[in-house]
Design an enzyme around this catalytic site. Structure first.
Site, short mmCIF file in Angstrom:
data_model
loop_
_atom_site.label_atom_id
_atom_site.label_comp_id
_atom_site.label_asym_id
_atom_site.label_seq_id
_atom_site.Cartn_x
_atom_site.Cartn_y
_atom_site.Cartn_z
N LYS A 67 -6.79 -19.71 -4.23
CA LYS A 67 -6.69 -18.40 -4.91
C LYS A 67 -5.26 -18.12 -5.36
O LYS A 67 -5.03 -17.45 -6.36
CB LYS A 67 -7.19 -17.29 -3.97
CG LYS A 67 -8.69 -17.39 -3.66
CD LYS A 67 -9.09 -16.46 -2.52
CE LYS A 67 -10.58 -16.55 -2.22
NZ LYS A 67 -10.96 -15.79 -1.01
N TYR A 243 -6.47 -11.67 4.90
CA TYR A 243 -7.60 -10.73 4.85
C TYR A 243 -7.40 -9.55 5.78
O TYR A 243 -6.30 -9.01 5.84
CB TYR A 243 -8.93 -11.45 5.14
CG TYR A 243 -9.07 -12.68 4.31
CD1 TYR A 243 -9.18 -12.57 2.93
CD2 TYR A 243 -9.02 -13.94 4.86
CE1 TYR A 243 -9.27 -13.69 2.14
CE2 TYR A 243 -9.11 -15.07 4.08
CZ TYR A 243 -9.23 -14.93 2.72
OH TYR A 243 -9.30 -16.04 1.94
N VAL A 261 -10.92 -21.31 4.69
CA VAL A 261 -11.91 -21.62 5.73
C VAL A 261 -12.06 -23.13 5.99
O VAL A 261 -12.73 -23.52 6.93
CB VAL A 261 -13.31 -21.00 5.47
CG1 VAL A 261 -13.30 -19.50 5.64
CG2 VAL A 261 -13.85 -21.41 4.11
#
Ligand code: DON
Length: 307
Positions: A67, A243, A261
């Site tokens: 990202k 996050y 992840v």
């Protein structure tokens, strides 16, 4: 302590047990094949020194660390104003794959480019003749900034992501309906799933970290992205990169970082170091549990926190 005096082998040994406190991701079935006890690290400095220990050569998929790469390219392609008119800059306080604030937020756009909704919107902004060309540009950009020409996608992980990515798909279609995704939504999702499936090692991730640490300059000192874009990326890594544990992580580790992840973490010591971690056992927030503890130990030893 100086970096050269850091006993990485010992730090890996001390933190290996912590891998028992988490679990490998299994919501993307291919990811469940990772070895839970693995823990690897690579640290690069500006003098060309490289310090590695543990499973630093093991390949894993970059997942959400991509990202950061997509955000840099989307800003280069479209300009900061265009990107942030469609994706916010604020922490969501929600899990990475949460959908709920998409509708309830008065902002009318995803909170930030690090959560899945924002990242899918960002991936839709990558320019190219067609979806193949758009992904090729993203992969080439990743190769350029990490100075790793071997990067390619793991097709099994890509298919596994695409087959099970129903929540991501629903967010993509919602964003299309809201006019945030302009082009073909399936193409945006294809780019997003593919970028998450790019295979890396802790070394690749450390190189990415060093590039960001050096304000977007490569090892020859050439400017690939502006210091302004590099500052945006570093700031969003601090506020949103981990996050809904970004705040706790900032207190513990105190470095701009982004997790995935697949078990990766990229961390940046501005103007000094790029750090790549591989630690596939994840905590309840989807962050590498032993990797975070290892980073905390390193920051304690090197006293390299930025706050
Ligand atoms: O979209 C997903 O769910 C994954 N491809 C990436 C998520 C991820 O890496 C979250 N990070 N911790």
């Amino acid at each position: 302590m100086e970096l050269k005096d850091l006993n990485l082998e010992k730090l890996i040994k001390n933190n290996r047990e912590i891998t028992n406190l988490g679990n490998v991701a299994d919501y993307i079935p291919e990811l469940s094949k990772a070895n839970k006890e693995d823990l690897g690290i690579c640290i690069l400095d500006n003098n060309g020194n490289i310090y590695c220990a543990g499973e630093y050569q093991t390949k894993f998929t970059v997942q959400s660390i991509s990202k950061v790469v997509a955000l840099m390219l989307a800003i280069l392609d479209n300009g900061e104003e265009y990107v942030f008119a469609r994706v916010g800059m604020e922490p969501s306080g929600d899990p990475f794959n949460s959908i709920r604030k998409l509708e309830t937020s008065s902002r009318g756009k995803p909170y930030n480019p690090m959560i899945n909704a924002g990242a899918i919107a960002v991936s839709s902004m990558i320019k190219g003749d067609d979806v193949k060309d758009k992904f090729r540009r993203l992969l080439d950009f990743f190769k350029e900034i990490s100075e790793d020409q071997t990067l390619e996608i793991n097709s099994k992980v890509y298919l596994s992501e695409s087959e099970t990515g129903n929540k991501n798909r629903s967010m993509g279609y919602y964003l299309k309906d809201e006019g945030i995704i302009k082009g073909n939504v399936e193409e945006a999702l294809e780019i997003y799933f593919k970028q998450c499936s790019i295979e890396v090692t802790a070394i690749t991730i450390a190189k990415l970290g060093l590039f960001i640490a050096n304000e977007g300059r490569n090892s020859l000192g050439e400017e690939i992205i502006s210091p302004r874009i590099s500052r945006i990326v570093k700031t969003l890594m601090v506020t949103c990169g981990m996050y809904d544990s970004s705040g706790e992580f900032a207190v513990r580790v105190g470095l701009p970082s982004k997790s995935g992840v697949g078990g990766g973490i990229v961390s940046v010591v501005p103007n000094k170091l790029g750090i790549g971690i591989y630690s596939p056992s994840l905590d309840s927030k989807g962050n590498p549990v032993a990797g975070i503890s290892l980073l905390e130990d390193i920051c304690n030893e090197l006293k390299c926190r930025i706050f």
